[in-house]
Design a protein around this motif. Structure first.
Motif, PDB file in Angstrom:
ATOM      1  N   VAL A   5       1.248  -1.127  -0.392  1.00 34.64           N
ATOM      2  CA  VAL A   5      -0.014  -0.442  -0.025  1.00 34.64           C
ATOM      3  C   VAL A   5       1.033   1.296  -0.009  1.00 34.64           C
ATOM      4  CG1 VAL A   5      -2.232  -0.894   1.071  1.00 34.64           C
ATOM      5  CG2 VAL A   5      -0.588   0.086   3.165  1.00 34.64           C
ATOM      6  N   ASP A   6       2.034   1.232   0.162  1.00 37.14           N
ATOM      7  CA  ASP A   6       3.123   2.365   0.432  1.00 37.14           C
ATOM      8  C   ASP A   6       4.343   1.454  -0.063  1.00 37.14           C
ATOM      9  OD1 ASP A   6       2.872   4.875   0.258  1.00 37.14           O
ATOM     10  OD2 ASP A   6       3.381   5.186   2.122  1.00 37.14           O
ATOM     11  N   LEU A   7       5.127   2.659  -0.826  1.00 33.01           N
ATOM     12  CA  LEU A   7       6.485   2.348  -1.189  1.00 33.01           C
ATOM     13  C   LEU A   7       7.223   3.334  -1.351  1.00 33.01           C
ATOM     14  CD1 LEU A   7       6.027   0.397  -4.898  1.00 33.01           C
ATOM     15  CD2 LEU A   7       7.102  -0.167  -2.493  1.00 33.01           C
ATOM     16  N   ILE A   8       7.918   3.787  -0.397  1.00 32.29           N
ATOM     17  CA  ILE A   8       8.882   5.112  -0.223  1.00 32.29           C
ATOM     18  C   ILE A   8       9.999   4.921  -0.777  1.00 32.29           C
ATOM     19  CG2 ILE A   8       9.594   6.932   1.535  1.00 32.29           C
ATOM     20  CD1 ILE A   8       6.714   4.548   2.418  1.00 32.29           C
ATOM     21  N   THR A   9      11.348   5.364  -1.212  1.00 30.00           N
ATOM     22  CA  THR A   9      12.264   5.451  -1.118  1.00 30.00           C
ATOM     23  C   THR A   9      12.853   6.962  -0.811  1.00 30.00           C
ATOM     24  OG1 THR A   9      14.345   5.041  -3.121  1.00 30.00           O
ATOM     25  CG2 THR A   9      12.204   6.508  -3.492  1.00 30.00           C
ATOM     26  N   TYR A  10      14.513   6.619  -0.195  1.00 26.76           N
ATOM     27  CA  TYR A  10      14.965   7.974   0.457  1.00 26.76           C
ATOM     28  C   TYR A  10      16.448   7.739  -0.125  1.00 26.76           C
ATOM     29  CZ  TYR A  10      10.986   6.255   3.516  1.00 26.76           C
ATOM     30  OH  TYR A  10      10.465   5.885   4.671  1.00 26.76           O
ATOM     31  N   PRO A  11      16.526   8.770  -1.442  1.00 25.51           N
ATOM     32  CA  PRO A  11      17.587   8.791  -1.981  1.00 25.51           C
ATOM     33  C   PRO A  11      18.514   9.115  -1.350  1.00 25.51           C
ATOM     34  CG  PRO A  11      15.654  10.390  -3.203  1.00 25.51           C
ATOM     35  CD  PRO A  11      14.888   9.231  -1.739  1.00 25.51           C
ATOM     36  N   VAL A  12      18.653  10.228   0.574  1.00 25.46           N
ATOM     37  CA  VAL A  12      19.660  10.929   0.516  1.00 25.46           C
ATOM     38  C   VAL A  12      19.466  10.482   2.114  1.00 25.46           C
ATOM     39  CG1 VAL A  12      21.085  13.054   1.344  1.00 25.46           C
ATOM     40  CG2 VAL A  12      19.916  12.630  -0.822  1.00 25.46           C
ATOM     41  N   LYS A  13      20.554   9.866   2.580  1.00 24.00           N
ATOM     42  CA  LYS A  13      20.174   8.784   4.182  1.00 24.00           C
ATOM     43  C   LYS A  13      19.540   9.948   5.000  1.00 24.00           C
ATOM     44  CE  LYS A  13      22.971   5.977   7.296  1.00 24.00           C
ATOM     45  NZ  LYS A  13      21.900   5.244   7.240  1.00 24.00           N
ATOM     46  N   GLY A  14      19.216   9.809   5.471  1.00 26.67           N
ATOM     47  CA  GLY A  14      18.926  11.007   6.936  1.00 26.67           C
ATOM     48  C   GLY A  14      16.921  11.808   6.326  1.00 26.67           C
ATOM     49  N   CYS A  15      17.072  11.831   4.886  1.00 30.81           N
ATOM     50  CA  CYS A  15      16.424  13.338   4.463  1.00 30.81           C
ATOM     51  C   CYS A  15      15.021  12.150   4.372  1.00 30.81           C
ATOM     52  CB  CYS A  15      17.285  14.501   3.503  1.00 30.81           C
ATOM     53  SG  CYS A  15      18.617  14.638   3.639  1.00 30.81           S
ATOM     54  N   HIS A  32      17.248   4.384  -6.318  1.00 29.02           N
ATOM     55  CA  HIS A  32      18.127   6.039  -5.415  1.00 29.02           C
ATOM     56  C   HIS A  32      17.248   5.403  -4.252  1.00 29.02           C
ATOM     57  CE1 HIS A  32      16.886   7.346  -9.456  1.00 29.02           C
ATOM     58  NE2 HIS A  32      16.620   7.492  -9.104  1.00 29.02           N
ATOM     59  N   ASP A  33      17.845   4.518  -3.650  1.00 24.71           N
ATOM     60  CA  ASP A  33      17.699   4.227  -2.299  1.00 24.71           C
ATOM     61  C   ASP A  33      19.000   4.022  -1.279  1.00 24.71           C
ATOM     62  OD1 ASP A  33      15.764   4.157   0.361  1.00 24.71           O
ATOM     63  OD2 ASP A  33      17.133   2.536   0.866  1.00 24.71           O
ATOM     64  N   ARG A  34      19.080   5.830  -0.694  1.00 25.53           N
ATOM     65  CA  ARG A  34      20.211   5.684   0.264  1.00 25.53           C
ATOM     66  C   ARG A  34      21.767   5.621  -0.358  1.00 25.53           C
ATOM     67  NH1 ARG A  34      15.311   3.673   3.056  1.00 25.53           N
ATOM     68  NH2 ARG A  34      15.939   4.215   5.461  1.00 25.53           N
ATOM     69  N   SER A  35      21.221   5.973  -2.116  1.00 29.16           N
ATOM     70  CA  SER A  35      22.294   6.305  -2.661  1.00 29.16           C
ATOM     71  C   SER A  35      23.423   7.575  -2.369  1.00 29.16           C
ATOM     72  CB  SER A  35      22.005   6.422  -4.509  1.00 29.16           C
ATOM     73  OG  SER A  35      21.105   5.600  -5.271  1.00 29.16           O
ATOM     74  N   PHE A  36      22.582   8.401  -1.958  1.00 28.09           N
ATOM     75  CA  PHE A  36      23.748   9.481  -0.716  1.00 28.09           C
ATOM     76  C   PHE A  36      23.965   9.493  -0.044  1.00 28.09           C
ATOM     77  CE2 PHE A  36      21.900  10.796  -5.041  1.00 28.09           C
ATOM     78  CZ  PHE A  36      23.211  11.610  -6.521  1.00 28.09           C
ATOM     79  N   MET A  37      24.644  10.982   0.973  1.00 35.89           N
ATOM     80  CA  MET A  37      24.739  10.643   2.548  1.00 35.89           C
ATOM     81  C   MET A  37      25.260  12.166   2.921  1.00 35.89           C
ATOM     82  SD  MET A  37      26.629   7.789   4.680  1.00 35.89           S
ATOM     83  CE  MET A  37      28.090   7.653   4.096  1.00 35.89           C
ATOM     84  N   ALA A 108      27.164  21.267  -0.550  1.00 39.70           N
ATOM     85  CA  ALA A 108      28.605  21.485   0.397  1.00 39.70           C
ATOM     86  C   ALA A 108      27.562  22.850   1.265  1.00 39.70           C
ATOM     87  CB  ALA A 108      29.970  21.123   0.477  1.00 39.70           C
ATOM     88  N   ARG A 109      28.036  23.065   1.359  1.00 49.11           N
ATOM     89  CA  ARG A 109      27.506  25.251   1.756  1.00 49.11           C
ATOM     90  C   ARG A 109      25.905  24.962   1.535  1.00 49.11           C
ATOM     91  NH1 ARG A 109      30.884  27.164  -2.955  1.00 49.11           N
ATOM     92  NH2 ARG A 109      28.845  27.302  -3.939  1.00 49.11           N
ATOM     93  N   ASP A 118      29.263  22.397   8.981  1.00 47.32           N
ATOM     94  CA  ASP A 118      30.117  22.194   8.612  1.00 47.32           C
ATOM     95  C   ASP A 118      30.007  20.755   7.719  1.00 47.32           C
ATOM     96  OD1 ASP A 118      31.089  24.434   7.936  1.00 47.32           O
ATOM     97  OD2 ASP A 118      32.513  23.683   9.475  1.00 47.32           O
ATOM     98  N   SER A 119      29.476  20.582   6.286  1.00 48.66           N
ATOM     99  CA  SER A 119      28.500  19.407   5.752  1.00 48.66           C
ATOM    100  C   SER A 119      29.352  18.922   4.496  1.00 48.66           C
ATOM    101  CB  SER A 119      26.831  19.059   6.181  1.00 48.66           C
ATOM    102  OG  SER A 119      26.851  19.559   7.433  1.00 48.66           O
ATOM    103  N   ARG A 120      29.069  17.907   3.833  1.00 51.56           N
ATOM    104  CA  ARG A 120      28.961  17.093   2.616  1.00 51.56           C
ATOM    105  C   ARG A 120      28.210  16.649   2.110  1.00 51.56           C
ATOM    106  NH1 ARG A 120      33.314  21.005   0.820  1.00 51.56           N
ATOM    107  NH2 ARG A 120      33.386  19.357  -1.135  1.00 51.56           N
ATOM    108  N   LEU A 121      28.243  16.291   0.748  1.00 46.61           N
ATOM    109  CA  LEU A 121      27.548  14.796   0.385  1.00 46.61           C
ATOM    110  C   LEU A 121      28.112  14.355   0.166  1.00 46.61           C
ATOM    111  CD1 LEU A 121      24.139  14.114  -0.402  1.00 46.61           C
ATOM    112  CD2 LEU A 121      24.292  15.367  -2.159  1.00 46.61           C
TER     113      LEU A 121
END
Length: 278
Positions: A5-15, A32-37, A108-109, A118-121
């Motif tokens: 009944v639901d399908l959810i992908t999370y392209p960026v981990k934690g987002c 795309h699931d958790r392809s980015f962090m 990153a900015r 300060d973070s990066r993708l």
């Protein structure tokens, strides 16, 4: 008969997640699931455990995966041309070393401004070959462990019954960030017992029970932690063999293929018990 009944992908981990009506399942789960962090400047991953504002970032990957748009409250949207070619760098996920591709200074900015740190993708490189453990090991991107996380509505209903009986407000499924939500099982926690599932054109195999952490305390709509639920209630009746609090189950992909809303689950192998407390 239970169905999706639901399908959810999370392209960026934690987002935030992206709902889809159908998908071509990959060995690493939904597209795309958790392809980015998101990481700190030392390459250590960021999580809602310490950075709950990650929940407010809404990623939108293009269908071909070549571009990623990020949106967040008070921020101008940013479109990123996904880099799969640059030099690989060291990152760390739960203390394990991996290699990743940094996505550049502009994103990153943007992330640093929104998170106040300060973070990066970074992105999983094409040669990424991480295998998550479990009863059936499986290929995984930056997910905590196995590539697919499944929860039934019956399980959430039982949890909310207990929460409301204690005079507290029920919680939405989004607190648990599942990939696949199932309806049709009359009893809760049937997903814990399913060992082999045929659904759509795909086949899934049980990997492990999902041990829950402080991310479940984060309201996914506000990025705030309003209270101790659901962990307080789950701790009273959902303890795993190692005494961790559990809710939902993780699965590996045995056969890729098309998966969509309404697809019925054919469970071809069951476990007799989970060993959970009640």
């Amino acid at each position: 008969m239970a169905s999706v009944v639901d399908l959810i992908t999370y392209p960026v981990k934690g987002c935030a997640g992206v709902r889809v009506s159908q998908a071509q399942l990959t060995p690493a789960g939904l597209p795309h699931d958790r392809s980015f962090m998101v990481t700190d400047t030392g390459g250590v991953f960021r999580s809602q455990r310490r950075d709950p504002r990650l929940a407010l970032i809404r990623p939108e990957p293009s269908p071909d995966g070549e571009r990623l748009t990020l949106r967040a409250p008070g921020q101008e949207p940013l479109e990123v041309a996904v880099d799969l070619e640059s030099a690989r760098g060291d990152v760390e996920l739960f203390g394990e070393p991996f290699r990743a591709i940094d996505q550049g200074a502009a994103v990153a900015r943007w992330l640093s401004d929104f998170l106040g740190k300060d973070s990066r993708l970074v992105r999983v490189p094409p040669e990424h070959d991480r295998i998550a453990d479990g009863l059936t090991p499986g290929t995984s991107g930056w997910a905590d462990s196995s590539p697919l996380h499944m929860i039934s509505l019956a399980s959430l209903d039982e949890l909310n019954r207990r929460i409301t009986e204690a005079g507290r407000d029920p919680l939405p499924m989004s607190r648990f960030r599942p990939n696949i939500v199932v309806d049709g099982w009359s009893e809760p926690h049937r997903e814990d017992l399913a060992r082999h599932i045929e659904v759509g054109d795909t086949a899934l195999a049980f990997a492990k029970l999902a041990v829950r952490c402080a991310v479940t305390l984060v309201d996914q709509d506000t990025g705030a932690k309003p209270g101790p639920e659901p962990l307080r209630t789950l701790a009273t009746y959902r303890r795993g063999p190692d005494k961790g609090v559990i809710f939902g189950s993780k699965f590996s992909v045995l056969r890729t293929g098309k998966l969509g809303l309404g697809d019925e689950l054919g469970v071809t192998a069951w476990e007799s018990h989970t060993g959970t407390g009640s």
